[in-house]
Motif scaffolding. Structure first.
Motif, mmCIF file in Angstrom:
data_model
loop_
_atom_site.group_PDB
_atom_site.id
_atom_site.type_symbol
_atom_site.label_atom_id
_atom_site.label_comp_id
_atom_site.label_asym_id
_atom_site.label_seq_id
_atom_site.Cartn_x
_atom_site.Cartn_y
_atom_site.Cartn_z
ATOM 1 N N GLU A 1 -35.057 -6.314 17.505
ATOM 2 C CA GLU A 1 -34.165 -6.488 16.224
ATOM 3 C C GLU A 1 -33.671 -5.181 16.012
ATOM 4 O O GLU A 1 -35.103 -4.503 15.305
ATOM 5 C CB GLU A 1 -33.762 -6.649 15.054
ATOM 6 C CG GLU A 1 -33.242 -6.789 13.844
ATOM 7 C CD GLU A 1 -32.585 -7.218 13.040
ATOM 8 O OE1 GLU A 1 -33.185 -7.878 12.339
ATOM 9 O OE2 GLU A 1 -31.577 -7.382 11.964
ATOM 10 N N ASN B 1 -27.134 -4.320 13.980
ATOM 11 C CA ASN B 1 -26.872 -4.678 13.054
ATOM 12 C C ASN B 1 -25.156 -4.022 12.787
ATOM 13 O O ASN B 1 -25.386 -2.944 13.697
ATOM 14 C CB ASN B 1 -27.542 -4.570 11.812
ATOM 15 C CG ASN B 1 -28.646 -5.763 11.656
ATOM 16 O OD1 ASN B 1 -28.674 -6.541 11.169
ATOM 17 N ND2 ASN B 1 -29.393 -4.757 12.167
ATOM 18 N N GLU C 1 -25.804 -8.871 15.431
ATOM 19 C CA GLU C 1 -25.613 -9.517 13.840
ATOM 20 C C GLU C 1 -24.736 -8.725 13.033
ATOM 21 O O GLU C 1 -24.611 -7.618 12.937
ATOM 22 C CB GLU C 1 -27.081 -9.288 13.100
ATOM 23 C CG GLU C 1 -28.411 -9.194 14.055
ATOM 24 C CD GLU C 1 -29.467 -9.179 13.896
ATOM 25 O OE1 GLU C 1 -29.806 -8.641 12.903
ATOM 26 O OE2 GLU C 1 -30.279 -9.565 14.641
ATOM 27 N N ASP D 1 -26.173 -12.431 10.202
ATOM 28 C CA ASP D 1 -27.491 -12.510 9.551
ATOM 29 C C ASP D 1 -27.624 -12.694 7.803
ATOM 30 O O ASP D 1 -26.478 -13.068 7.061
ATOM 31 C CB ASP D 1 -27.698 -11.037 9.445
ATOM 32 C CG ASP D 1 -28.911 -10.099 9.567
ATOM 33 O OD1 ASP D 1 -29.720 -11.439 9.232
ATOM 34 O OD2 ASP D 1 -28.803 -9.221 9.924
ATOM 35 N N LYS E 1 -29.562 -16.359 11.913
ATOM 36 C CA LYS E 1 -30.769 -15.612 11.302
ATOM 37 C C LYS E 1 -31.106 -16.321 9.495
ATOM 38 O O LYS E 1 -30.125 -16.528 8.892
ATOM 39 C CB LYS E 1 -30.796 -14.393 11.406
ATOM 40 C CG LYS E 1 -30.576 -14.537 12.215
ATOM 41 C CD LYS E 1 -30.854 -11.942 12.377
ATOM 42 C CE LYS E 1 -32.585 -11.873 12.531
ATOM 43 N NZ LYS E 1 -32.970 -10.735 13.030
ATOM 44 N N GLU F 1 -36.175 -15.329 9.884
ATOM 45 C CA GLU F 1 -36.403 -13.909 9.386
ATOM 46 C C GLU F 1 -37.257 -13.896 8.137
ATOM 47 O O GLU F 1 -37.976 -14.746 7.206
ATOM 48 C CB GLU F 1 -35.310 -13.407 8.949
ATOM 49 C CG GLU F 1 -34.058 -12.557 9.399
ATOM 50 C CD GLU F 1 -33.133 -12.169 8.427
ATOM 51 O OE1 GLU F 1 -33.343 -10.717 9.353
ATOM 52 O OE2 GLU F 1 -32.917 -11.959 7.905
HETATM 53 MG MG MG Z 1 -30.544 -8.282 10.590
#
Ligand code: MG
Ligand code: C2E
Ligand code: MG
Length: 269
Positions: free
Chosen positions: A52, A110, A142, A171, A192, A224
């Motif tokens: 990420e 992101n 994300e 996310d 996620k 995560e």
């Molecule tokens: Mg993220």
């Protein structure tokens, strides 16, 4: 006197706000921000599948300002789309060549729903993928559940990116903002699972229900914030395949990430 409505503070406040905005804008345009990369691993083998991309803002004292300290401000002052453009370009600068050499690996970026709505972003991504010889499948996006807008608006936008080959990750799932409507209306690829649901493991957590929900919607769960072997073992025994967290590695500079990956790459490359 009402202490809240003392107008004498407003000019000073606006001056400081403008100065802060100008400082962030300059940091974006003069490439002062940095991208760091947190590995994402396959739980049963410990091999890396991707990373990420996480933005940081180095300060004059050498410290790195974490994104939670300036992204809300960037959002409020309409600088976020400029920042996203820079972030995407920087990911290719840092790791475009590495991605081309490792076609089974991906980098997850992101973004905000506003970014999805931008007409330029998809073509910007397509040009960069083409230029660097990277498959679109190697760039995933994300979206944070807290930043969601009307699911009917976002669903077709998400579909455009998915059709172009980019997987879309939902996310921070489990932080309380998710509306089951979203999961029904929008097709995501990966869920996620937020650290707050991982923290109690192997103790009582809603995770078995969340994993079942993900499966019933054909979404791949990704954990995560995995910090302990006990959490990793629990996730593995409950069929979760992918994870990221300090147990494996904190976010790294691109150079350190490439080095970290060397012994941990899948052999298919
Ligand atoms: Mg993220
Ligand atoms: P996120 O997308 O959920 O990213 C995961 C955050 O959890 C990262 O924090 C990461 O460093 C942290 N983390 C990962 N594993 C662990 C762990 O095991 N323990 C703990 N305590 N923390 C862990 P970070 O880098 O501070 O980023 C915070 C948030 O800022 C991100 O949350 C994301 O929403 C946002 N963000 C970061 N980079 C970008 C960017 O380039 N663009 C946008 N729009 N947002 C970004
Ligand atoms: Mg998250």
């Amino acid at each position: 006197m009402d202490p809240v409505i003392d107008g004498s503070f407003i000019p000073l406040f606006l001056t400081q706000l403008n100065a802060s905005r100008a400082r962030l804008k300059k940091a974006i345009h003069t490439r002062q921000l940095e991208m760091w990369y947190q590995p994402i691993v396959q739980l049963d083998t410990g091999r890396v599948v991707g990373a990420e991309a996480l933005v940081r803002w180095p300060q004059p004292d050498g410290k790195l300002l974490p994104p939670d300290c300036f992204i809300p401000f960037a959002r409020e002052t309409q600088l976020l789309s400029t920042m996203t453009q820079w972030v995407i370009g920087q990911v290719f600068n840092d790791l475009g060549a590495w991605l081309r050499q490792h076609p089974q690996h991906y980098i997850s970026i992101n973004i905000e729903p506003d970014d999805l709505q931008s007409a330029d972003l998809l073509s910007h991504l397509a040009l960069l993928c083409q230029g660097y010889g990277v498959r679109p499948q190697q760039i995933t996006l994300e979206i944070t559940e807290s930043s969601m807008i009307d699911p009917q608006v976002i669903a077709p936008m998400v579909e455009r990116y998915r059709r172009a080959g980019h997987a879309i990750y939902l996310d921070d799932f489990g932080t309380g903002y998710a509306n089951l409507n979203y999961l029904q209306a929008v097709t995501f690829d990966v869920l996620k699972i937020d650290k707050t649901l991982i923290d109690p493991l192997p103790g009582k957590s809603l995770l078995p229900q969340v994993i079942a929900l993900a499966r019933s919607l054909s979404l791949e769960p990704l954990a995560e914030g995995v910090e302990t072997q006990a959490q990793a073992a629990w996730l593995k025994s409950h069929g979760v395949k992918y994870a990221q967290g300090w147990l494996y590695s904190k976010a790294l500079t691109s150079r350190a990430f490439i080095h970290w990956c060397e012994p941990r790459c899948v052999t298919a490359d």
